[in-house]
Design an enzyme around this catalytic site. Structure first.
Site, PDB file in Angstrom:
ATOM      1  N   ASP A 201       0.659  -1.212   0.077  1.00  0.00           N
ATOM      2  CA  ASP A 201       0.038   0.059   0.005  1.00  0.00           C
ATOM      3  C   ASP A 201       0.954   1.138  -0.088  1.00  0.00           C
ATOM      4  O   ASP A 201       1.769   1.512   0.813  1.00  0.00           O
ATOM      5  CB  ASP A 201      -0.662  -0.019   1.127  1.00  0.00           C
ATOM      6  CG  ASP A 201      -1.861   0.934   1.381  1.00  0.00           C
ATOM      7  OD1 ASP A 201      -2.814   0.881   0.711  1.00  0.00           O
ATOM      8  OD2 ASP A 201      -1.673   1.991   2.072  1.00  0.00           O
ATOM      9  N   GLU A 261      14.382 -14.824   0.243  1.00  0.00           N
ATOM     10  CA  GLU A 261      14.391 -15.815   1.038  1.00  0.00           C
ATOM     11  C   GLU A 261      13.250 -16.682   1.033  1.00  0.00           C
ATOM     12  O   GLU A 261      13.035 -17.872   1.190  1.00  0.00           O
ATOM     13  CB  GLU A 261      14.379 -15.343   2.574  1.00  0.00           C
ATOM     14  CG  GLU A 261      15.889 -14.500   2.886  1.00  0.00           C
ATOM     15  CD  GLU A 261      15.651 -14.158   4.529  1.00  0.00           C
ATOM     16  OE1 GLU A 261      15.182 -14.898   5.116  1.00  0.00           O
ATOM     17  OE2 GLU A 261      16.295 -13.258   4.666  1.00  0.00           O
TER      18      GLU A 261
HETATM   19  C1  BGC Z   1      -5.600   2.350  -0.321  1.00  0.00           C
HETATM   20  C2  BGC Z   1      -6.730   2.973   0.103  1.00  0.00           C
HETATM   21  C3  BGC Z   1      -6.202   3.592   1.901  1.00  0.00           C
HETATM   22  C4  BGC Z   1      -5.072   4.520   1.438  1.00  0.00           C
HETATM   23  C5  BGC Z   1      -4.166   4.742   3.030  1.00  0.00           C
HETATM   24  C6  BGC Z   1      -4.488   3.283  -0.127  1.00  0.00           C
HETATM   25  O1  BGC Z   1      -3.781   3.740  -1.410  1.00  0.00           O
HETATM   26  O2  BGC Z   1      -5.726   1.853  -1.337  1.00  0.00           O
HETATM   27  O3  BGC Z   1      -8.038   2.450   0.541  1.00  0.00           O
HETATM   28  O4  BGC Z   1      -7.426   4.436   2.230  1.00  0.00           O
HETATM   29  O5  BGC Z   1      -3.941   3.879   0.938  1.00  0.00           O
HETATM   30  O6  BGC Z   1      -3.660   3.421   3.447  1.00  0.00           O
END
Ligand code: BGC
Length: 531
Positions: A201, A261
């Site tokens: 993310d 790993e």
């Molecule tokens: C996720 C979102 C989230 C944000 C903060 C993003 O890009 O896809 O759903 O709100 O990151 O974590």
């Protein structure tokens, strides 16, 4: 030998666990619910699934605010539910990647709870803390993605802490090596449990400029603002100092060393950046960093039109980057207006199955790894959510200008004539299911051989036999018609010419073959021929 680069050219299916299937009738989807529906997913012919966060979380941002990386939130089940899901997915031949949110934690995470106790504690520097300016205002001008300053004053510690998203999502301080070590151990925990990789993310949000320099203003902001920028001061800045810092690549090398790993695992980075192509390509350069990245361009307000160039330009821009990278693409996810409505609205075909089929064929013919979002295989349009039912904090902040992200997060319609479309037998579901989704439910499409669902399955089955569509190179061709997209995918064993009609009119298109000089493309039709 197993194919370690199985993810190259793979088709992933993204599952948003709150909305896939509710097995315990509390109105919210869960891990066991996903497990019971895995045959459906495998039958689509996808190669892998990506599951959005299911870890322990206060759910301020619906799981993207993690309070314990090693625990499952009780809403989603217990630890064993995940093992069962993983086992069954593997038995069905599906790889499983999970969402790792490394840039920030929840403010309820024990690391933050300790960090806010004072500047003397062991985790004092695990987050980004700074004194107020003498006039009490925040340390600099950074603005958060979800609106308002990126700084919140913590009365206990008497300092501001930084957050790129909600104030409940404090930003980890990656300049501290102890933080890097700790998050890598959380990743290792899940690799030990057998996952096939991570969707990382907001991966370019890890580091911030240590000197906390202000971001510059975005010149000409008012003259070419996009759908989202219009609604947030975040869009009024160039994000020079709060994201995409040079140190990030060094840390990603550490992620890569960890993944090495565990052979056969992969990483997919999510990039939201000023220059999404450059950053995506750079972060996945030549086996040095991540395996592949996707950026939000196809899904954001930036691609307002739907014409051949909407697809061609970004891919060509990616190709011309000075890196050796493998891209990933998606048209929809849990953060954006569903593609049927976003691009369908331009065409006035939000409910046209031919348009839904075009989008599936198109996405799954592009050079790269591709991501379908749950419901894409049914051609679901965006749901309208009444204000009283809004859940997304971003939506509540922006309403009525924009309803936020709930419209793409409504529960999956499984059965057209059951309560809550067969998703749950609870009194109420966490988000309502719109009536227009009922007629598109999986069971009614199952009974209709011409449905989008049948098309998706047949297309993906056929695609598996086309090496050119899986790992072949791509070359675009001029067609002289802005609504016709033409490209060739070339693999040592196969070369395929692919044509797509983006319009709702029949088109006659020239093709460069001895025995066939032209073909007729139906409205939203496609055509593939070996050359
Ligand atoms: C996720 C979102 C989230 C944000 C903060 C993003 O890009 O896809 O759903 O709100 O990151 O974590």
């Amino acid at each position: 030998m197993a194919n370690e680069a199985w993810w190259r050219g793979a088709v992933f299916y993204q599952i948003y666990p709150r909305s896939f299937f509710d097995s315990n009738n509390d109105g919210i989807g869960d891990l066991y619910g996903i497990t019971t529906k895995l045959e459906y997913v495998a039958a689509l012919g996808v190669d892998a699934i990506w599951i959005s966060p299911f870890y322990k979380s206060p759910m301020a941002d619906f799981g993207y605010d993690i309070s314990d990386y090693r625990d499952i939130d009780p809403i989603f089940g217990v630890n064993e539910d995940f093992d069962m899901l993983l086992r069954k997915a593997h038995d069905l031949g599906l790889k499983v990647i999970i969402d790792m949110v490394l840039s920030h934690t929840s403010d309820k995470h024990s690391w933050f709870v300790e960090s806010r106790t004072g500047s003397e504690c062991a985790k004092a520097d695990w987050y980004v803390w700074e004194d107020a300016k003498p006039d009490g205002t925040p340390p600099n001008n950074w603005q958060s993605v979800f609106g308002g300053p990126s700084w919140t004053f913590d009365t206990r510690r008497g300092q501001y802490y930084m957050h790129n998203f909600l104030k409940e999502q404090p930003d980890l301080n990656y300049h501290n090596p102890a933080v890097q070590d700790a998050v890598l151990e959380e990743c290792r925990y899940w690799l030990e449990r057998g996952v096939d990789g991570f969707r990382l993310d907001a991966i370019n949000f890890l580091f911030h400029n240590k000197n906390l320099e202000d971001n510059p203003a975005r010149e000409g902001y008012n003259s070419h603002i996009t759908q989202f920028e219009k609604k947030s001061p975040h869009g009024m800045q160039i994000h020079k100092n709060d994201i995409s810092q040079p140190e990030t690549l060094e840390f990603i090398k550490r992620i890569r060393a960890l993944m090495a790993e565990y052979p056969g695992t992969m990483t997919l980075g999510e990039i939201g950046d000023e220059d999404p192509y450059k950053t995506s390509a750079q972060y996945s350069d030549n086996g040095k960093y991540l395996d592949t990245c996707y950026n939000t361009h196809f899904m954001s307000g930036q691609s307002k039109d739907f014409a051949a160039d909407t697809i061609r330009k970004p891919i060509e821009e990616f190709i011309t980057q000075p890196y050796e990278s493998w891209p990933s693409w998606a048209f929809s996810n849990h953060d954006v207006v569903r593609v049927m409505s976003r691009w369908g609205r331009i065409q006035h075909h939000t409910n046209n199955p031919d348009f839904a089929k075009l989008l599936i064929a198109l996405l799954c013919s592009l050079w790269g790894t591709v991501f379908l979002y749950q419901g894409d295989e049914l051609g679901l349009p965006e749901a309208d959510i009444p204000f009283e039912r809004l859940q997304d904090p971003w939506g509540k902040y922006l309403w009525p200008e924009w309803q936020g992200r709930d419209g793409c997060r409504t529960p999956m319609p499984w059965n057209s004539d059951k309560k809550h479309a067969g998703f749950s037998t609870a009194k109420e579901t966490w988000l309502p299911i719109p009536n227009e989704h009922l007629e598109l439910a999986a069971d009614s499409q199952e009974n209709n051989e011409n449905s989008t669902l049948h098309f998706a399955r047949e297309f993906l089955k056929w695609r598996k036999e086309q090496p050119a569509l899986i790992t072949g190179d791509i070359t675009f061709h001029d067609t002289g018609d802005p609504m016709i997209l033409s490209f060739t995918r070339s693999h040592p064993t196969q070369t395929l010419l692919c044509l797509f009609n983006f319009s709702d009119e029949e088109k006659t298109v020239a093709i460069p073959l001895e025995n066939q000089k032209e073909t007729i493309l139906r409205p939203f039709g496609n055509f593939y021929v070996s050359v």
